[in-house]
Design a protein around this motif. Structure first.
Motif, PDB file in Angstrom:
ATOM      1  N   LYS A 208      -5.959 -14.567  55.589  1.00  0.00           N
ATOM      2  CA  LYS A 208      -6.482 -13.212  55.779  1.00  0.00           C
ATOM      3  C   LYS A 208      -7.975 -13.181  55.460  1.00  0.00           C
ATOM      4  O   LYS A 208      -8.722 -12.425  56.068  1.00  0.00           O
ATOM      5  N   GLN A 209      -8.390 -14.020  54.524  1.00  0.00           N
ATOM      6  CA  GLN A 209      -9.819 -14.165  54.255  1.00  0.00           C
ATOM      7  C   GLN A 209     -10.469 -15.083  55.290  1.00  0.00           C
ATOM      8  O   GLN A 209     -11.490 -14.756  55.885  1.00  0.00           O
ATOM      9  N   LEU A 210      -9.820 -16.225  55.515  1.00  0.00           N
ATOM     10  CA  LEU A 210     -10.422 -17.277  56.343  1.00  0.00           C
ATOM     11  C   LEU A 210     -10.538 -16.872  57.806  1.00  0.00           C
ATOM     12  O   LEU A 210     -11.544 -17.140  58.460  1.00  0.00           O
ATOM     13  N   LEU A 211      -9.508 -16.248  58.357  1.00  0.00           N
ATOM     14  CA  LEU A 211      -9.510 -15.940  59.794  1.00  0.00           C
ATOM     15  C   LEU A 211      -9.951 -14.508  60.094  1.00  0.00           C
ATOM     16  O   LEU A 211     -10.444 -14.231  61.180  1.00  0.00           O
ATOM     17  N   ALA A 212      -9.716 -13.594  59.138  1.00  0.00           N
ATOM     18  CA  ALA A 212     -10.007 -12.185  59.431  1.00  0.00           C
ATOM     19  C   ALA A 212     -11.090 -11.597  58.524  1.00  0.00           C
ATOM     20  O   ALA A 212     -11.429 -10.421  58.649  1.00  0.00           O
ATOM     21  N   GLY A 213     -11.616 -12.410  57.609  1.00  0.00           N
ATOM     22  CA  GLY A 213     -12.737 -11.941  56.790  1.00  0.00           C
ATOM     23  C   GLY A 213     -12.396 -10.887  55.761  1.00  0.00           C
ATOM     24  O   GLY A 213     -13.283 -10.156  55.299  1.00  0.00           O
ATOM     25  N   VAL A 214     -11.124 -10.792  55.364  1.00  0.00           N
ATOM     26  CA  VAL A 214     -10.770  -9.850  54.284  1.00  0.00           C
ATOM     27  C   VAL A 214     -11.375 -10.392  52.980  1.00  0.00           C
ATOM     28  O   VAL A 214     -11.146 -11.547  52.633  1.00  0.00           O
ATOM     29  N   PRO A 215     -12.162  -9.568  52.262  1.00  0.00           N
ATOM     30  CA  PRO A 215     -12.771 -10.077  51.033  1.00  0.00           C
ATOM     31  C   PRO A 215     -11.720 -10.562  50.021  1.00  0.00           C
ATOM     32  O   PRO A 215     -10.676  -9.918  49.857  1.00  0.00           O
ATOM     33  N   GLU A 216     -12.029 -11.679  49.373  1.00  0.00           N
ATOM     34  CA  GLU A 216     -11.121 -12.271  48.390  1.00  0.00           C
ATOM     35  C   GLU A 216     -10.776 -11.251  47.293  1.00  0.00           C
ATOM     36  O   GLU A 216      -9.651 -11.194  46.817  1.00  0.00           O
ATOM     37  N   GLU A 217     -11.756 -10.438  46.909  1.00  0.00           N
ATOM     38  CA  GLU A 217     -11.551  -9.449  45.841  1.00  0.00           C
ATOM     39  C   GLU A 217     -10.517  -8.409  46.267  1.00  0.00           C
ATOM     40  O   GLU A 217      -9.751  -7.908  45.440  1.00  0.00           O
TER      41      GLU A 217
ATOM     42  N   TRP B 257       2.266  -1.943  56.694  1.00  0.00           N
ATOM     43  CA  TRP B 257       1.005  -1.199  56.800  1.00  0.00           C
ATOM     44  C   TRP B 257       0.324  -1.550  58.105  1.00  0.00           C
ATOM     45  O   TRP B 257       0.173  -2.722  58.445  1.00  0.00           O
ATOM     46  N   ILE B 258      -0.074  -0.517  58.837  1.00  0.00           N
ATOM     47  CA  ILE B 258      -0.793  -0.685  60.094  1.00  0.00           C
ATOM     48  C   ILE B 258      -2.224  -0.203  59.876  1.00  0.00           C
ATOM     49  O   ILE B 258      -2.442   0.880  59.312  1.00  0.00           O
ATOM     50  N   GLY B 259      -3.183  -0.990  60.315  1.00  0.00           N
ATOM     51  CA  GLY B 259      -4.585  -0.603  60.224  1.00  0.00           C
ATOM     52  C   GLY B 259      -5.183  -0.411  61.611  1.00  0.00           C
ATOM     53  O   GLY B 259      -4.836  -1.139  62.547  1.00  0.00           O
TER      54      GLY B 259
ATOM     55  N   ARG C 126      -5.230  -1.068  51.911  1.00  0.00           N
ATOM     56  CA  ARG C 126      -6.596  -1.585  51.891  1.00  0.00           C
ATOM     57  C   ARG C 126      -6.703  -2.894  52.679  1.00  0.00           C
ATOM     58  O   ARG C 126      -7.652  -3.088  53.445  1.00  0.00           O
ATOM     59  N   THR C 127      -5.722  -3.772  52.509  1.00  0.00           N
ATOM     60  CA  THR C 127      -5.758  -5.043  53.245  1.00  0.00           C
ATOM     61  C   THR C 127      -5.547  -4.810  54.739  1.00  0.00           C
ATOM     62  O   THR C 127      -6.208  -5.442  55.569  1.00  0.00           O
ATOM     63  N   ALA C 128      -4.661  -3.880  55.093  1.00  0.00           N
ATOM     64  CA  ALA C 128      -4.455  -3.565  56.514  1.00  0.00           C
ATOM     65  C   ALA C 128      -5.756  -3.086  57.152  1.00  0.00           C
ATOM     66  O   ALA C 128      -6.136  -3.522  58.246  1.00  0.00           O
ATOM     67  N   VAL C 129      -6.459  -2.185  56.430  1.00  0.00           N
ATOM     68  CA  VAL C 129      -7.726  -1.658  56.943  1.00  0.00           C
ATOM     69  C   VAL C 129      -8.771  -2.770  57.038  1.00  0.00           C
ATOM     70  O   VAL C 129      -9.486  -2.895  58.045  1.00  0.00           O
ATOM     71  N   GLU C 130      -8.846  -3.619  56.015  1.00  0.00           N
ATOM     72  CA  GLU C 130      -9.841  -4.707  56.020  1.00  0.00           C
ATOM     73  C   GLU C 130      -9.531  -5.735  57.115  1.00  0.00           C
ATOM     74  O   GLU C 130     -10.449  -6.347  57.673  1.00  0.00           O
ATOM     75  N   LEU C 131      -8.244  -5.951  57.398  1.00  0.00           N
ATOM     76  CA  LEU C 131      -7.869  -6.852  58.502  1.00  0.00           C
ATOM     77  C   LEU C 131      -8.404  -6.308  59.827  1.00  0.00           C
ATOM     78  O   LEU C 131      -8.970  -7.055  60.635  1.00  0.00           O
ATOM     79  N   ALA C 132      -8.212  -5.005  60.039  1.00  0.00           N
ATOM     80  CA  ALA C 132      -8.673  -4.394  61.294  1.00  0.00           C
ATOM     81  C   ALA C 132     -10.202  -4.399  61.367  1.00  0.00           C
ATOM     82  O   ALA C 132     -10.785  -4.791  62.387  1.00  0.00           O
ATOM     83  N   LEU C 133     -10.860  -4.011  60.275  1.00  0.00           N
ATOM     84  CA  LEU C 133     -12.329  -4.000  60.265  1.00  0.00           C
ATOM     85  C   LEU C 133     -12.875  -5.419  60.437  1.00  0.00           C
ATOM     86  O   LEU C 133     -13.868  -5.636  61.140  1.00  0.00           O
ATOM     87  N   GLY C 134     -12.214  -6.371  59.788  1.00  0.00           N
ATOM     88  CA  GLY C 134     -12.690  -7.762  59.824  1.00  0.00           C
ATOM     89  C   GLY C 134     -12.599  -8.365  61.216  1.00  0.00           C
ATOM     90  O   GLY C 134     -13.567  -8.952  61.713  1.00  0.00           O
TER      91      GLY C 134
END
Lengths: 159, 159
Positions: free
Chosen positions: B53-62, B112-114, B73-81
């Motif tokens: 999720k970090q490596l391919l979609a850029g979700v921040p590690e934090e 969760w859907i983003g 939050r992760t769903a939203v960051e996946l979509a934004l990323g």
């Protein structure tokens, strides 16, 4: 076949990644349909539009320019690229023409499968590409491509 | 619904990308089942294992450390990323628990859907997350998640 491949990789403690074009996610979906796939399947990319093959799977721009998206070389680079990005032991790729229209002079049904895996006695990965000429509907060509990719990995694993 | 969404985006000249976890490629596969999807669908990532999720979609590690992979939050960051990485106008994500086992105290069926898209009158993208609690088999939970994601995008597009 997805179940056999996941089972084999689980027993051997090896991981897998995918890079898909014409199958558009179906290959990853077949693998993740198997409960427990998360132990083996790291993830993948659906590099659908041509520039995404560079952006998401690291296929060199020169390769795409020289060989085009539907080629053995691009299939191999997709597999090598997603293997490198994800750090997986094995990687599978699929690129080709699902139809209904031909693409850059490549006929509907022309499909290339790429396989990349750990080298034997060397740090350089092993890789190969396979050509298929499928017939039938868009849906059928995509389904046959998924089967061909899983078969190619099974063969590489010695199943 | 995939057809309606692809048709609407085609008419408006807009592009789409996906970032999937529990659906494992099924969402991209549903979109690319539509002939002509390549005009709209740039590509996507199947960020199946958490580090992907970090490596391919850029979700921040934090974000992953603080909220976990199954969260709004992760769903939203996946979509934004994936929207940022692919340069698509719109992006859809899905993360959750397909089963058969629960995951980090999240029950089977929590999904969760983003959705992320262009801001209206601002350069900042708009985004939102939706929670679902599905029941049924792994297969059914994955299928319902795909439908929910397409419905969420349709709603965001005003369809």
């Amino acid at each position: 076949m997805a179940e056999r491949v996941i089972d084999c990789l689980t027993r051997r403690g090896l991981s897998l990644a995918t890079a898909e074009s014409l199958t558009g996610g179906l290959l990853a979906a077949a693998l993740t349909a198997v409960p427990g796939a998360s132990k083996v399947f790291r993830g993948g990319v659906v590099s659908y539009q041509t520039p995404m093959k560079q952006l998401l799977a690291g296929v060199p721009e020169e390769v795409l320019a020289a060989y085009g998206p539907v080629s053995e070389r691009t299939a191999v680079e997709l597999a090598l690229g997603v293997r490198r990005i994800t750090g997986a032991d094995w990687a599978l790729s699929a690129t080709g023409v699902a139809g209904p229209d031909q693409q850059d002079c490549h006929p509907v049904g022309e499909v290339w499968i790429g396989v990349a895996g750990p080298g034997v006695g060397t740090a350089t990965p092993q890789f190969c590409g396979h050509r298929f000429d499928f017939t039938g509907s868009r849906e059928l060509i995509r389904a046959q491509s998924v089967s061909a990719a899983l078969d190619a990995l099974a063969a590489a694993l010695g199943l």
